[in-house]
Write a protein that holds these residues in place. Structure first.
Motif, PDB file in Angstrom:
ATOM      1  N   PRO A 186      41.458  74.961  65.059  1.00 22.03           N
ATOM      2  CA  PRO A 186      41.687  73.883  64.079  1.00 22.03           C
ATOM      3  C   PRO A 186      40.529  73.932  63.080  1.00 22.03           C
ATOM      4  CG  PRO A 186      41.933  73.069  66.331  1.00 22.03           C
ATOM      5  CD  PRO A 186      41.352  74.445  66.437  1.00 22.03           C
ATOM      6  N   LEU A 187      40.834  73.948  61.791  1.00 23.50           N
ATOM      7  CA  LEU A 187      39.750  74.138  60.828  1.00 23.50           C
ATOM      8  C   LEU A 187      39.958  73.307  59.568  1.00 23.50           C
ATOM      9  CD1 LEU A 187      40.734  76.206  58.307  1.00 23.50           C
ATOM     10  CD2 LEU A 187      40.636  77.863  60.158  1.00 23.50           C
ATOM     11  N   VAL A 188      38.814  73.013  58.957  1.00 27.46           N
ATOM     12  CA  VAL A 188      38.806  72.408  57.622  1.00 27.46           C
ATOM     13  C   VAL A 188      38.044  73.384  56.737  1.00 27.46           C
ATOM     14  CG1 VAL A 188      38.014  70.464  56.224  1.00 27.46           C
ATOM     15  CG2 VAL A 188      38.837  70.064  58.561  1.00 27.46           C
ATOM     16  N   PHE A 189      38.634  73.725  55.613  1.00 29.21           N
ATOM     17  CA  PHE A 189      38.013  74.677  54.685  1.00 29.21           C
ATOM     18  C   PHE A 189      37.822  73.962  53.351  1.00 29.21           C
ATOM     19  CE2 PHE A 189      38.357  78.268  51.614  1.00 29.21           C
ATOM     20  CZ  PHE A 189      37.326  79.055  52.093  1.00 29.21           C
ATOM     21  N   SER A 190      36.577  73.849  52.918  1.00 29.72           N
ATOM     22  CA  SER A 190      36.277  73.044  51.722  1.00 29.72           C
ATOM     23  C   SER A 190      35.548  73.886  50.692  1.00 29.72           C
ATOM     24  CB  SER A 190      35.362  71.868  52.072  1.00 29.72           C
ATOM     25  OG  SER A 190      35.653  71.363  53.332  1.00 29.72           O
ATOM     26  N   PRO A 191      35.708  73.501  49.416  1.00 33.06           N
ATOM     27  CA  PRO A 191      34.924  74.194  48.385  1.00 33.06           C
ATOM     28  C   PRO A 191      33.443  73.922  48.615  1.00 33.06           C
ATOM     29  CG  PRO A 191      36.581  72.730  47.421  1.00 33.06           C
ATOM     30  CD  PRO A 191      36.527  72.428  48.880  1.00 33.06           C
ATOM     31  N   LYS A 192      32.634  74.916  48.330  1.00 34.90           N
ATOM     32  CA  LYS A 192      31.192  74.721  48.499  1.00 34.90           C
ATOM     33  C   LYS A 192      30.651  73.856  47.372  1.00 34.90           C
ATOM     34  CE  LYS A 192      29.889  78.655  51.311  1.00 34.90           C
ATOM     35  NZ  LYS A 192      29.431  80.035  51.352  1.00 34.90           N
ATOM     36  N   ALA A 193      29.691  73.027  47.688  1.00 34.91           N
ATOM     37  CA  ALA A 193      28.971  72.204  46.699  1.00 34.91           C
ATOM     38  C   ALA A 193      29.919  71.399  45.810  1.00 34.91           C
ATOM     39  CB  ALA A 193      28.063  73.084  45.843  1.00 34.91           C
ATOM     40  N   GLU A 194      31.006  70.906  46.424  1.00 33.97           N
ATOM     41  CA  GLU A 194      31.938  69.993  45.737  1.00 33.97           C
ATOM     42  C   GLU A 194      32.676  70.608  44.557  1.00 33.97           C
ATOM     43  OE1 GLU A 194      32.644  66.963  47.044  1.00 33.97           O
ATOM     44  OE2 GLU A 194      31.278  67.642  48.602  1.00 33.97           O
ATOM     45  N   ARG A 195      32.480  71.893  44.307  1.00 33.72           N
ATOM     46  CA  ARG A 195      33.221  72.512  43.196  1.00 33.72           C
ATOM     47  C   ARG A 195      34.642  72.806  43.656  1.00 33.72           C
ATOM     48  NH1 ARG A 195      29.176  76.178  43.186  1.00 33.72           N
ATOM     49  NH2 ARG A 195      30.717  77.840  43.403  1.00 33.72           N
ATOM     50  N   ARG A 196      35.521  73.040  42.684  1.00 35.38           N
ATOM     51  CA  ARG A 196      36.893  73.452  43.024  1.00 35.38           C
ATOM     52  C   ARG A 196      36.857  74.884  43.548  1.00 35.38           C
ATOM     53  NH1 ARG A 196      41.019  70.514  40.084  1.00 35.38           N
ATOM     54  NH2 ARG A 196      42.455  72.252  40.332  1.00 35.38           N
ATOM     55  N   PHE A 197      37.871  75.228  44.321  1.00 35.54           N
ATOM     56  CA  PHE A 197      37.990  76.613  44.776  1.00 35.54           C
ATOM     57  C   PHE A 197      38.206  77.539  43.583  1.00 35.54           C
ATOM     58  CE2 PHE A 197      39.839  74.570  48.694  1.00 35.54           C
ATOM     59  CZ  PHE A 197      38.835  74.996  49.557  1.00 35.54           C
ATOM     60  N   SER A 198      37.738  78.753  43.711  1.00 41.88           N
ATOM     61  CA  SER A 198      38.131  79.782  42.745  1.00 41.88           C
ATOM     62  C   SER A 198      38.265  81.101  43.486  1.00 41.88           C
ATOM     63  CB  SER A 198      37.114  79.889  41.611  1.00 41.88           C
ATOM     64  OG  SER A 198      35.874  80.281  42.144  1.00 41.88           O
ATOM     65  N   MET A 199      39.115  81.967  42.938  1.00 43.97           N
ATOM     66  CA  MET A 199      39.393  83.231  43.617  1.00 43.97           C
ATOM     67  C   MET A 199      38.615  84.354  42.940  1.00 43.97           C
ATOM     68  SD  MET A 199      43.131  84.629  44.706  1.00 43.97           S
ATOM     69  CE  MET A 199      43.637  85.238  43.117  1.00 43.97           C
ATOM     70  N   ALA A 200      37.917  85.153  43.734  1.00 41.69           N
ATOM     71  CA  ALA A 200      37.164  86.288  43.193  1.00 41.69           C
ATOM     72  C   ALA A 200      38.128  87.427  42.850  1.00 41.69           C
ATOM     73  CB  ALA A 200      36.138  86.748  44.220  1.00 41.69           C
ATOM     74  N   ALA A 201      37.603  88.415  42.127  1.00 37.69           N
ATOM     75  CA  ALA A 201      38.447  89.530  41.690  1.00 37.69           C
ATOM     76  C   ALA A 201      39.058  90.285  42.875  1.00 37.69           C
ATOM     77  CB  ALA A 201      37.624  90.477  40.829  1.00 37.69           C
ATOM     78  N   ASP A 202      38.382  90.293  44.012  1.00 37.68           N
ATOM     79  CA  ASP A 202      38.921  91.020  45.180  1.00 37.68           C
ATOM     80  C   ASP A 202      39.898  90.175  46.004  1.00 37.68           C
ATOM     81  OD1 ASP A 202      37.276  89.199  46.434  1.00 37.68           O
ATOM     82  OD2 ASP A 202      36.136  90.673  47.581  1.00 37.68           O
ATOM     83  N   GLY A 203      40.221  88.968  45.511  1.00 33.55           N
ATOM     84  CA  GLY A 203      41.220  88.136  46.195  1.00 33.55           C
ATOM     85  C   GLY A 203      40.641  87.134  47.167  1.00 33.55           C
ATOM     86  N   THR A 204      39.329  87.208  47.391  1.00 29.46           N
ATOM     87  CA  THR A 204      38.732  86.295  48.369  1.00 29.46           C
ATOM     88  C   THR A 204      38.451  84.932  47.732  1.00 29.46           C
ATOM     89  OG1 THR A 204      36.532  87.160  47.862  1.00 29.46           O
ATOM     90  CG2 THR A 204      37.692  88.134  49.750  1.00 29.46           C
ATOM     91  N   VAL A 205      38.448  83.924  48.571  1.00 30.21           N
ATOM     92  CA  VAL A 205      38.156  82.549  48.137  1.00 30.21           C
ATOM     93  C   VAL A 205      37.035  82.043  49.034  1.00 30.21           C
ATOM     94  CG1 VAL A 205      39.067  80.201  47.924  1.00 30.21           C
ATOM     95  CG2 VAL A 205      40.514  82.168  47.345  1.00 30.21           C
TER      96      VAL A 205
END
Ligand SMILES: [Fe+2]
Length: 509
Positions: A408-427
């Motif tokens: 069971p997990l919670v995944f949150s943006p770091k430092a309150e910023r919105r998520f963004s996807m890197a060029a290699d597809g990772t978030v």
């Protein structure tokens, strides 16, 4: 019966200059079915295009040649025996009224046969067809939720098909779902899982993407899908069990930046064969967050006219089944889940679902997977904040041809910023895990459990090892997820081709 005359006329005009004779074996089979007056695709159950979920309704879909026969559907709904004996109701076995009377106290009673509420007839002329075929869609209403019903299909007054099924469940009724993705490859593993699922008699089957390999073509549905899940024997499943499909990457034609009808002229058959609620975020042809298509304009027109409003609407939708709300999302490469429009729709959908006991979300590309081919494809992590905020319980994905269960997990943006996807597809983001949940004595997870159940038939991936966020991983055999929901308890089992349980856990509220 509604005749779509304008569509018929316009499709025939479009077809005249472009008659295509295909040497594809599946299309040859479809031609033979046309000549023999057979079904091209035998009847199967669907949720229907209606926006609102209705546990007393069902849709039956079938395909035939472009014939002039008169088709009709008779439905006979059962109800539990407290209603038995009402005037005008027939006993379950009308041939032996005495026996029916004697067993009235224990057997459900059937109402009189009656016609389907509507039958729509649609001319289908995909770019690869030498001549059009017909899609029939019957809507059956006033079924008794959770009770059996039967339907008969007649062609010119001759009975040509019959099946029995169970109507959808209401929030007060327990239900069972079978879930497996990445299936339509015509493999032995696919057939073994189909047999196991059919034996288990779920209320509905959910396929989280990659329904038909390798390009989601009409012809591939005829060889790799319907002959396995809707045959007369041994697995006449789709005629008696509802199924729900999710759009995966192999359900579009993998032609690069758009599904190209010049390369795959019977592509995108997902939008033809599935009849699912058109209640997504209202996307239109050519818009952002829409499965893009390319190729000669007349081919695109043929496709769009053949599938109607299903394209592109049906890529995202939601429905209720039992006490659960199900949200079905498109996780393909053209989707931007950081876009305000897509996020707003998802938020509104989940807000409305707060009164449901359970909220389940499904999409093809998993947000959390340790499989080697797709581990970096993390696009769907972009909605993690929404799923957590609106208390989604579990997520079901495919794509990786294995079974994976996350902590069971919670995944949150770091430092309150919105998520963004890197060029290699990772978030990138911050994880919080619930490592106390054991699914046996500790059954209230703090976080969302993500399941990958992509071992439905396509070639299995190599065996992996559990990781920081994946608690179980198995690709030693094909498998499916069996989920039973009884009020505030969900019991999950992962079952392989031998019927063996390879993982199980319980979640409670
Ligand atoms: Fe996939």
């Amino acid at each position: 019966m509604v005749k779509w005359l304008n569509l018929v006329i316009s499709l025939q005009i479009l077809l005249l200059p472009s008659l295509v004779v295909s040497c594809n074996p599946a299309l040859a089979q479809h031609q033979a079915a046309k000549q023999n007056n057979d079904f091209i695709v035998k009847p199967y159950l669907q949720l229907g295009l209606e926006e609102k979920s209705d546990a007393s309704a069902a849709t039956v879909v079938w395909f035939t040649s472009n014939d002039t026969h008169k088709w009709s559907v008779l439905v006979q709904a059962a109800h539990s025996n407290e209603k038995a004996g009402k005037a005008g109701k027939a006993a379950i076995d009308a041939k032996d009224a005495k026996d029916a009377k004697a067993t009235k106290a224990t057997k459900p009673t059937l109402e009189d046969e009656r016609p389907a509420d509507s039958i729509l007839e649609r001319l289908v002329a995909l770019p690869g067809f030498s001549s059009p075929i017909k899609k029939y869609t019957a809507r059956l209403k006033k079924l008794t939720p959770g009770e059996p019903f039967s339907y008969k299909i007649k062609r010119d007054d001759a009975l040509v098909f019959s099946a029995t099924a169970t109507a959808r469940k209401t929030a007060a009724q327990p239900f069972k779902v079978a879930i497996f993705g990445d299936c339509g490859e015509n493999s032995n593993g696919q057939k073994e899982i189909a047999a196991e699922v059919f034996k288990a008699k779920p209320d509905f089957v959910l396929i989280p993407g990659d329904i038909v390999y390798r390009h989601g073509l009409y012809s591939q549905y005829l060889t790799n899908f319907f002959p396995i899940y809707n045959n007369d024997q041994p697995v006449p499943m789709m005629r008696s069990i509802f199924s729900v499909g999710v759009l995966g990457n192999h359900d579009i034609a993998l032609d690069g930046n758009a599904t190209n009808f010049d390369k795959h002229n019977d592509a995108m058959a997902y939008f033809l064969f599935w009849d699912q609620p058109l209640n997504g975020f209202g996307t239109k042809y050519g818009e952002k967050n829409t499965p893009p298509i390319a190729g000669a304009e007349n081919k695109q027109i043929l496709f769009k006219k053949s599938v109607g409003d299903a394209y592109p609407q049906m890529a995202n939708f939601a429905f209720d089944y039992g006490n659960a709300h199900w949200t079905v999302l498109d996780g393909n490469y053209y989707m931007d889940w950081s876009d305000e429009k897509t996020r707003k729709w998802l938020i509104e959908d989940l807000k409305k679902a707060q009164s449901a006991t359970w909220r389940f979300v499904t999409f093809h590309q998993p947000a959390f997977s340790i499989d080697l081919p797709h581990g970096n494809e993390q696009r769907m992590r972009m909605i993690s904040d929404i799923l957590s905020k609106y208390k989604v319980d579990m997520v079901f994905a495919g794509h990786a041809h294995c079974y994976e269960r996350s902590y069971p997990l919670v995944f949150s943006p770091k430092a309150e910023r919105r998520f963004s996807m890197a060029a290699d597809g990772t978030v990138d983001g911050a994880f919080t895990f619930d490592r106390n949940f054991d699914g046996i004595t500790k059954t209230k997870p703090q976080g969302i459990i993500h399941i990958v159940t992509g071992a439905g038939g396509a070639k299995l991936y190599p065996q992996g090892s559990p990781s920081e966020y994946i608690l179980k991983y198995d690709s030693s055999d094909y498998s499916y997820t069996s989920m039973e929901v009884v009020d505030k308890t969900v019991s999950i089992k992962q079952i392989n081709t031998k019927g063996k349980v390879i993982d199980q856990f319980t979640v409670t509220k």
